[in-house]
Design a protein around this motif. Structure first.
Motif, PDB file in Angstrom:
ATOM      1  N   PRO A  28       0.827  -1.217   0.000  1.00 56.47           N
ATOM      2  CA  PRO A  28       0.000   0.000   0.000  1.00 56.47           C
ATOM      3  C   PRO A  28       0.856   1.261   0.000  1.00 56.47           C
ATOM      4  O   PRO A  28       1.843   1.333   0.745  1.00 56.47           O
ATOM      5  N   THR A  29       0.487   2.239  -0.799  1.00 57.85           N
ATOM      6  CA  THR A  29       1.212   3.516  -0.830  1.00 57.85           C
ATOM      7  C   THR A  29       0.234   4.672  -1.036  1.00 57.85           C
ATOM      8  O   THR A  29      -0.917   4.465  -1.407  1.00 57.85           O
ATOM      9  N   MET A  30       0.768   5.883  -0.814  1.00 59.27           N
ATOM     10  CA  MET A  30      -0.011   7.079  -1.156  1.00 59.27           C
ATOM     11  C   MET A  30       0.563   7.722  -2.423  1.00 59.27           C
ATOM     12  O   MET A  30       0.251   8.876  -2.729  1.00 59.27           O
ATOM     13  N   GLY A  36      12.220   4.174  -1.777  1.00 63.60           N
ATOM     14  CA  GLY A  36      11.700   3.468  -0.603  1.00 63.60           C
ATOM     15  C   GLY A  36      10.528   2.579  -0.989  1.00 63.60           C
ATOM     16  O   GLY A  36      10.458   1.388  -0.647  1.00 63.60           O
ATOM     17  N   LEU A  40      10.012  -1.841  -1.346  1.00 70.79           N
ATOM     18  CA  LEU A  40       8.879  -2.670  -0.893  1.00 70.79           C
ATOM     19  C   LEU A  40       8.375  -3.545  -2.046  1.00 70.79           C
ATOM     20  O   LEU A  40       8.084  -4.741  -1.871  1.00 70.79           O
ATOM     21  N   TYR A  71      -0.897  17.155  -1.004  1.00 68.75           N
ATOM     22  CA  TYR A  71       0.002  15.996  -0.992  1.00 68.75           C
ATOM     23  C   TYR A  71       0.482  15.736  -2.431  1.00 68.75           C
ATOM     24  O   TYR A  71      -0.335  15.737  -3.363  1.00 68.75           O
ATOM     25  N   PHE A 145       3.607  -5.459   2.735  1.00 66.77           N
ATOM     26  CA  PHE A 145       4.943  -4.876   2.935  1.00 66.77           C
ATOM     27  C   PHE A 145       4.824  -3.419   3.369  1.00 66.77           C
ATOM     28  O   PHE A 145       4.123  -2.627   2.723  1.00 66.77           O
ATOM     29  N   PHE A 146       5.536  -3.092   4.457  1.00 66.87           N
ATOM     30  CA  PHE A 146       5.511  -1.737   5.018  1.00 66.87           C
ATOM     31  C   PHE A 146       6.947  -1.297   5.310  1.00 66.87           C
ATOM     32  O   PHE A 146       7.817  -2.137   5.572  1.00 66.87           O
ATOM     33  N   GLY A 147       7.178   0.014   5.300  1.00 67.88           N
ATOM     34  CA  GLY A 147       8.530   0.535   5.493  1.00 67.88           C
ATOM     35  C   GLY A 147       8.831   0.840   6.953  1.00 67.88           C
ATOM     36  O   GLY A 147       7.983   1.391   7.665  1.00 67.88           O
ATOM     37  N   LYS A 149      10.579   3.148   8.002  1.00 67.96           N
ATOM     38  CA  LYS A 149      10.578   4.592   8.246  1.00 67.96           C
ATOM     39  C   LYS A 149       9.350   5.000   9.065  1.00 67.96           C
ATOM     40  O   LYS A 149       9.420   5.861   9.919  1.00 67.96           O
ATOM     41  N   ASP A 150       8.220   4.344   8.767  1.00 75.56           N
ATOM     42  CA  ASP A 150       6.991   4.616   9.513  1.00 75.56           C
ATOM     43  C   ASP A 150       6.855   3.530  10.587  1.00 75.56           C
ATOM     44  O   ASP A 150       5.978   2.668  10.515  1.00 75.56           O
ATOM     45  N   PRO A 174      13.563  -2.353   5.566  1.00 71.64           N
ATOM     46  CA  PRO A 174      14.406  -1.267   6.108  1.00 71.64           C
ATOM     47  C   PRO A 174      14.261   0.049   5.337  1.00 71.64           C
ATOM     48  O   PRO A 174      13.965   0.054   4.137  1.00 71.64           O
ATOM     49  N   THR A 175      14.500   1.124   6.055  1.00 71.22           N
ATOM     50  CA  THR A 175      14.390   2.473   5.484  1.00 71.22           C
ATOM     51  C   THR A 175      15.412   2.690   4.367  1.00 71.22           C
ATOM     52  O   THR A 175      16.603   2.415   4.553  1.00 71.22           O
ATOM     53  N   VAL A 176      14.938   3.209   3.256  1.00 68.61           N
ATOM     54  CA  VAL A 176      15.841   3.572   2.154  1.00 68.61           C
ATOM     55  C   VAL A 176      16.152   5.060   2.286  1.00 68.61           C
ATOM     56  O   VAL A 176      15.252   5.872   2.525  1.00 68.61           O
ATOM     57  N   MET A 184      14.172   8.720   2.583  1.00 70.73           N
ATOM     58  CA  MET A 184      13.323   9.096   1.445  1.00 70.73           C
ATOM     59  C   MET A 184      11.882   9.245   1.919  1.00 70.73           C
ATOM     60  O   MET A 184      11.410   8.474   2.750  1.00 70.73           O
TER      61      MET A 184
HETATM   62  P1  AMP Z   1       3.570   6.380   1.840  1.00 71.59           P
HETATM   63  O1  AMP Z   1       3.327   6.434   0.365  1.00 71.59           O
HETATM   64  O2  AMP Z   1       4.440   7.471   2.351  1.00 71.59           O
HETATM   65  O3  AMP Z   1       2.282   6.197   2.627  1.00 71.59           O
HETATM   66  O4  AMP Z   1       4.409   5.060   2.096  1.00 71.59           O
HETATM   67  C1  AMP Z   1       3.970   3.811   1.619  1.00 71.59           C
HETATM   68  C2  AMP Z   1       4.858   2.757   2.194  1.00 71.59           C
HETATM   69  O5  AMP Z   1       6.208   3.007   1.826  1.00 71.59           O
HETATM   70  C3  AMP Z   1       4.811   2.717   3.730  1.00 71.59           C
HETATM   71  O6  AMP Z   1       4.847   1.369   4.170  1.00 71.59           O
HETATM   72  C4  AMP Z   1       6.069   3.453   4.089  1.00 71.59           C
HETATM   73  O7  AMP Z   1       6.595   3.082   5.364  1.00 71.59           O
HETATM   74  C5  AMP Z   1       7.012   2.999   2.991  1.00 71.59           C
HETATM   75  N1  AMP Z   1       8.126   3.941   2.873  1.00 71.59           N
HETATM   76  C6  AMP Z   1       8.064   5.291   2.772  1.00 71.59           C
HETATM   77  N2  AMP Z   1       9.306   5.822   2.753  1.00 71.59           N
HETATM   78  C7  AMP Z   1      10.173   4.793   2.855  1.00 71.59           C
HETATM   79  C8  AMP Z   1      11.599   4.685   2.894  1.00 71.59           C
HETATM   80  N3  AMP Z   1      12.379   5.755   2.827  1.00 71.59           N
HETATM   81  N4  AMP Z   1      12.137   3.449   2.997  1.00 71.59           N
HETATM   82  C9  AMP Z   1      11.356   2.353   3.081  1.00 71.59           C
HETATM   83  N5  AMP Z   1      10.009   2.379   3.039  1.00 71.59           N
HETATM   84  C10 AMP Z   1       9.421   3.576   2.933  1.00 71.59           C
END
Ligand code: AMP
Length: 279
Positions: A28-30, A36, A40, A71, A145-147, A149-150, A174-176, A184
């Protein structure tokens, strides 16, 4: 890659995969994708036969004064990136598809949603838990899969998924980071070049504390003080906390085997978060 906007169509597409017992991974993403997000997607492609990505800027996780309307969005670029990353299905519903007019039911996360970001963005994790729960129901993936970073989001989702008995393996990636260390984030786009330079203080603070921990420091206050010294150039430090990675409760000294140092701060009007796991 199929791009799908409705729940009915998505269920239909995934039913085909399920007939042949193919393992489904969900990211899932926004949107406004960066490396990053791509990490995933890569992890899902390694573990699963079918990878579904969603792009949905979820209105219920934004507060009334937050950046929902501004956004960053770039659907065509995201679609190209997903296709190149080997995504099989890209789900891009509009808000009315996920929250139709009669929608009234929310998922209320428990204690894990209260500290850290929960204290500064009330309702954020209720929105996150609700949308992730709905997306899990719609997709019924085997893996999600989740990052890292959050970090708090990972904890809330993990707990929601266990509490509501989803048979889904939650994977934390892991955080990229940018080459200079900045985590990121789609919101990095908001930073002016001066703010971008000042934002580096966040990762520098975390890495300095991490180095001190590696060198044997186990006193929580000394570690946070070490990190805080780097954060003086930020416009507003919301929190800098050492917490237990499972309960998210404040860590006590001497620190145990695993602790997370979490930070949230404003640089100009941009709110950034980051963390390191001290282990
Ligand atoms: P977002 O689009 O910001 O809601 O992020 C969607 C997914 O990408 C979430 O699971 C975030 O934790 C992951 N994510 C965002 N930034 C990073 C990053 N720098 N490294 C790894 N995962 C990330």
């Amino acid at each position: 890659m199929q791009t799908i906007t409705t729940i009915t169509e998505l269920r239909h597409a995934l039913a085909e995969s399920r007939k042949t017992d193919r393992c489904v991974g969900f990211v899932p993403t926004m949107g406004y994708l960066h490396d990053g997000h791509l990490a995933l997607l890569r992890e899902s492609r390694i573990r699963c036969h079918v990878t579904v990505a969603s792009i949905f800027v979820n209105p219920t996780q934004f507060g009334p004064t937050e950046d929902l309307s501004t956004y960053p969005r770039d659907f065509l670029r995201d679609e190209t990136l997903c296709s190149a990353a080997g995504v099989d299905i890209l789900f891009t519903p509009d808000a009315g598809e996920i929250y139709p007019a009669h929608f009234t039911t929310f998922v209320e996360p428990g204690e894990l949603a209260r500290p850290l970001c929960g204290a500064f963005r009330p309702g954020q994790f209720r929105g996150v838990a609700t949308v992730v729960c709905k997306l899990f129901n719609i997709m019924q993936p085997d893996f999600a899969f989740f990052g890292q970073k959050d970090f708090q989001q990972c904890a809330v989702v993990r707990s929601m998924s266990a509490d509501l008995d989803f048979p889904i393996e939650i994977v934390t990636v892991p955080t990229v980071r940018e080459p200079d260390g900045l985590a990121m984030s789609s919101r990095n786009k908001y930073l002016t070049s001066d703010e971008r330079k000042r934002a580096l203080a966040i990762s520098r603070a975390l890495f300095t504390a991490e180095a001190a921990f590696r060198a044997g420091e186990r006193e929580a206050k000394r570690l946070t003080d070490t990190a805080r010294r780097h954060l003086t150039e930020l416009d507003q430090l919301q929190y800098l906390e050492l917490v237990d990675p499972d309960s998210l409760e404040p860590a006590t000294s001497p620190l145990g085997r695993r602790t997370v140092l979490c930070v949230a701060a404003y640089i100009g009007s941009t709110r950034l978060i980051d963390n390191v796991i001290l282990t």
